[in-house]
Design an enzyme around this catalytic site. Sequence first.
Site, PDB file in Angstrom:
ATOM      1  N   CYS A  65      30.198   6.893  48.332  1.00  0.00           N
ATOM      2  CA  CYS A  65      31.020   5.793  47.800  1.00  0.00           C
ATOM      3  C   CYS A  65      30.924   5.695  46.287  1.00  0.00           C
ATOM      4  CB  CYS A  65      30.566   4.473  48.394  1.00  0.00           C
ATOM      5  SG  CYS A  65      30.578   4.427  50.177  1.00  0.00           S
TER       6      CYS A  65
ATOM      7  N   ARG B 157      32.670  12.878  44.276  1.00  0.00           N
ATOM      8  CA  ARG B 157      31.487  12.476  45.028  1.00  0.00           C
ATOM      9  C   ARG B 157      31.700  12.587  46.535  1.00  0.00           C
ATOM     10  NH1 ARG B 157      28.075   8.691  42.084  1.00  0.00           N
ATOM     11  NH2 ARG B 157      27.671   7.659  44.049  1.00  0.00           N
TER      12      ARG B 157
ATOM     13  N   TRP C  68      32.966   6.371  51.590  1.00  0.00           N
ATOM     14  CA  TRP C  68      32.514   7.449  52.473  1.00  0.00           C
ATOM     15  C   TRP C  68      31.953   6.736  53.705  1.00  0.00           C
ATOM     16  CZ3 TRP C  68      27.818   9.339  54.521  1.00  0.00           C
ATOM     17  CH2 TRP C  68      27.825  10.678  54.928  1.00  0.00           C
TER      18      TRP C  68
ATOM     19  N   ASN D 216      28.501  -0.173  47.815  1.00  0.00           N
ATOM     20  CA  ASN D 216      27.904   1.123  48.161  1.00  0.00           C
ATOM     21  C   ASN D 216      26.567   0.846  48.843  1.00  0.00           C
ATOM     22  OD1 ASN D 216      29.975   2.193  46.708  1.00  0.00           O
ATOM     23  ND2 ASN D 216      28.717   3.099  45.098  1.00  0.00           N
ATOM     24  N   GLY D 217      26.226   1.612  49.865  1.00  0.00           N
ATOM     25  CA  GLY D 217      24.946   1.404  50.544  1.00  0.00           C
ATOM     26  C   GLY D 217      25.173   0.943  51.978  1.00  0.00           C
TER      27      GLY D 217
ATOM     28  N   GLU E  54      20.122  29.386  50.812  1.00  0.00           N
ATOM     29  CA  GLU E  54      21.083  28.783  49.892  1.00  0.00           C
ATOM     30  C   GLU E  54      22.445  29.491  49.984  1.00  0.00           C
ATOM     31  OE1 GLU E  54      21.355  26.144  48.322  1.00  0.00           O
ATOM     32  OE2 GLU E  54      22.797  26.516  46.726  1.00  0.00           O
TER      33      GLU E  54
ATOM     34  N   LYS F 170      25.881  27.583  51.001  1.00  0.00           N
ATOM     35  CA  LYS F 170      27.103  27.598  50.180  1.00  0.00           C
ATOM     36  C   LYS F 170      28.306  27.929  51.053  1.00  0.00           C
ATOM     37  CE  LYS F 170      26.202  25.830  47.486  1.00  0.00           C
ATOM     38  NZ  LYS F 170      25.001  25.219  47.337  1.00  0.00           N
TER      39      LYS F 170
ATOM     40  N   GLU G 192      29.135  25.103  53.635  1.00  0.00           N
ATOM     41  CA  GLU G 192      29.611  23.869  52.986  1.00  0.00           C
ATOM     42  C   GLU G 192      31.095  23.937  52.658  1.00  0.00           C
ATOM     43  OE1 GLU G 192      26.235  21.794  50.193  1.00  0.00           O
ATOM     44  OE2 GLU G 192      26.905  23.764  49.563  1.00  0.00           O
TER      45      GLU G 192
ATOM     46  N   HIS H 104      13.118  38.058  66.012  1.00  0.00           N
ATOM     47  CA  HIS H 104      12.650  37.043  66.952  1.00  0.00           C
ATOM     48  C   HIS H 104      13.788  36.141  67.433  1.00  0.00           C
ATOM     49  CE1 HIS H 104       8.584  38.288  66.165  1.00  0.00           C
ATOM     50  NE2 HIS H 104       8.781  38.139  64.861  1.00  0.00           N
TER      51      HIS H 104
ATOM     52  N   LYS I 112      28.731  14.319  47.170  1.00  0.00           N
ATOM     53  CA  LYS I 112      27.967  14.925  46.084  1.00  0.00           C
ATOM     54  C   LYS I 112      26.619  14.240  45.915  1.00  0.00           C
ATOM     55  CE  LYS I 112      27.340  17.653  42.603  1.00  0.00           C
ATOM     56  NZ  LYS I 112      26.922  19.000  43.012  1.00  0.00           N
TER      57      LYS I 112
HETATM   58  C1  G6P Z   1      24.176  16.491  48.969  1.00  0.00           C
HETATM   59  C2  G6P Z   1      24.982  17.529  48.229  1.00  0.00           C
HETATM   60  C3  G6P Z   1      24.156  18.806  48.068  1.00  0.00           C
HETATM   61  C4  G6P Z   1      22.848  18.488  47.386  1.00  0.00           C
HETATM   62  C5  G6P Z   1      22.052  17.408  48.138  1.00  0.00           C
HETATM   63  C6  G6P Z   1      20.865  16.921  47.333  1.00  0.00           C
HETATM   64  O1  G6P Z   1      24.021  16.873  50.291  1.00  0.00           O
HETATM   65  O2  G6P Z   1      26.186  17.818  48.920  1.00  0.00           O
HETATM   66  O3  G6P Z   1      24.885  19.731  47.272  1.00  0.00           O
HETATM   67  O4  G6P Z   1      22.073  19.649  47.300  1.00  0.00           O
HETATM   68  O5  G6P Z   1      22.902  16.272  48.352  1.00  0.00           O
HETATM   69  O6  G6P Z   1      21.337  16.305  46.167  1.00  0.00           O
HETATM   70  P1  G6P Z   1      20.488  16.067  44.870  1.00  0.00           P
HETATM   71  O7  G6P Z   1      21.423  15.331  43.944  1.00  0.00           O
HETATM   72  O8  G6P Z   1      19.323  15.206  45.273  1.00  0.00           O
HETATM   73  O9  G6P Z   1      20.064  17.366  44.335  1.00  0.00           O
END
Ligand code: G6P
Length: 615
Positions: free
Chosen positions: A2, A27, A79, A105-106, A488, A492, A495, A511, A610
Amino acid sequence: MCGIVGYIGNKQTAPILFEGLRRLEYRGYDSAGIALLQNSRLVVRKKIGKVSQLEVSFGAEKENIALGTSVLGIGHTRWATHGTPSDINAHPHTDCNDEIALIHNGIIENYGAIRTKLEKEGHVFKSATDTEALVHLIEEMKKYSGDLETAVRLALRQVEGTYGIAVISSAEPDKIIAARKGSPLIIGVGDQENFLASDASAIVDHTRKVVYLEDGEIAVLSKNSIDTKTIDNKMTTKQVEQITFDLAQIEKGGFPHFMLKEIMEQPETLRNAMRGRVLREEGTVKLSGLSDVKSVLEHAQRIIIAACGTSWHAGLVGEYMLEHYGKIPVETEYASEFRYRNPIVKPGDVVFLISQSGETADTLAALREAKQKGAAVLGICNVVGSTIARESQGGVYIHAGPEIGVASTKAFTSQLVVLALITLMIARQRGLPEEEGRKICAQLLELPGKVETILQGAEEIEKVAEEFKDNSNFLYLGRGYNFPVALEGALKLKEISYIHAEGYPAAEMKHGPIALIDNNMPVVVIAPRDRTYEKIISNIEEVKARRGRVIAIVNERDSHIASLADYLIQVPKTVDVLSPVLTIIPLQLLAYYIAVKRGCNVDQPRNLAKSVTVE
Ligand code: G6P
């Protein structure tokens, strides 16, 4: 997640709110809305979908032409947590008389009890959200207090959970009330105007002067004043701070997507992460944010790293680095797990919190948990002035500049470099010879140039993407420092392209995941010439023996793996500890090109946010 924006001043409010909401789009959100005050009348418009849809429908309404003169309003991107994304569940929410509008927000955790009580007293609810309970509670409190500010304060005292809120009322058309607990809020200070935002990007084109609201604080904004108090009604004094980034950094600058821009920026962001910090001749580093805790670090028996998502992957690489060079036990924890399992943390322990945004709710809670148990808490953040940065006892900014693409790229490589700098500092404290330190410094300084070389080969990676864009599954394998890179790389891809992808330590493949391998299964193997090189060749052989298709990330001139793999992507050689900074770059590009070719919304992938400010 949000987003909040607010304005009070002499200018037309609606364009300022829409512009702010557009800047908050990165975001992640599912609906948006605004509330304006004009001639003591509250006008609320909200809609599921994009800010542009809201803006078009708002502009199409004839009666809104008159709203051009409104000089006060609030806007929100939602969101969904409680209640599906819909026009009704979108914010702002209003009270029974449509006199008070609230954005939030929250999460209001005790909203159920509040709602039941208020419904019995005659309040009529319109939405399925937790937020609506708060606006009705404010309405109820106003019956006793008479004024909006006191009503907000009384209501917040009854609320459990987290909030960043903005409230306006047609009965008091000269103010915005804001309050925070657990969700960030920034006040932008202007000349005869003031702004409110959950994220500096929403207001940076209007002002660079900001005041950060602390947890438990309420602010009353008028066009000429900003008054802050605690929720217990004690006045607080705030400092005006400067935002350092400018508009160009939050715009695409000719790139089709923020994600590609941010991938391409990495040579520069890595230089920024190291600028003034690497003391090449002395074989060590200078990190001023850690100067107050130098001796704590020197004597620490144990280091814990807590983070989420991509930052957690960086933390895992950091664990390998610190154990190898610093000879100190390190545990990397998911922040969300750490906080709820009553972890054993003692005074003398050091806890690093890694967070790009500096606002992730779970990471922030882990920080507070560790601090309360007596550990030294240190932040590795990107956003200057973010909550985690401010609540840490020390730390290191990664200085990657605003990261807008939801899938983190440049922040990850900068986190890795900062972790390498911290490792070098601690290792030198603990006896790493100066000569070794000098070698690592030299290799660190060569990284930006090597990243440039990899980026020049982007077209080749795009061809690999074309070949594999229609696959539904991917496996990523790596060993040692490159096991977290496998995680990672897989993250990527899933996502932004919605392809199922798993990262695994290469030797663990036998395994379980080996059962998945056939001639339809692309396997990305990260295999630079490091100490696990011979071992990972055996793993490639195992994949090939089952007719899997191998995309190998290798060092230049690797004829051995060239004879085994179906596709080869080359990266320059560096010391093992730094190789993840290079090997991740082709995986970022691969995910990017595959997602684009599948027609996905790269910068705003579905369901993701985000900055995750709820648990
Ligand atoms: C969300 C984002 C990720 C990020 C994670 C942690 O899930 O989509 O891309 O890695 O939060 O965010 P931070 O701001 O704590 O690194």
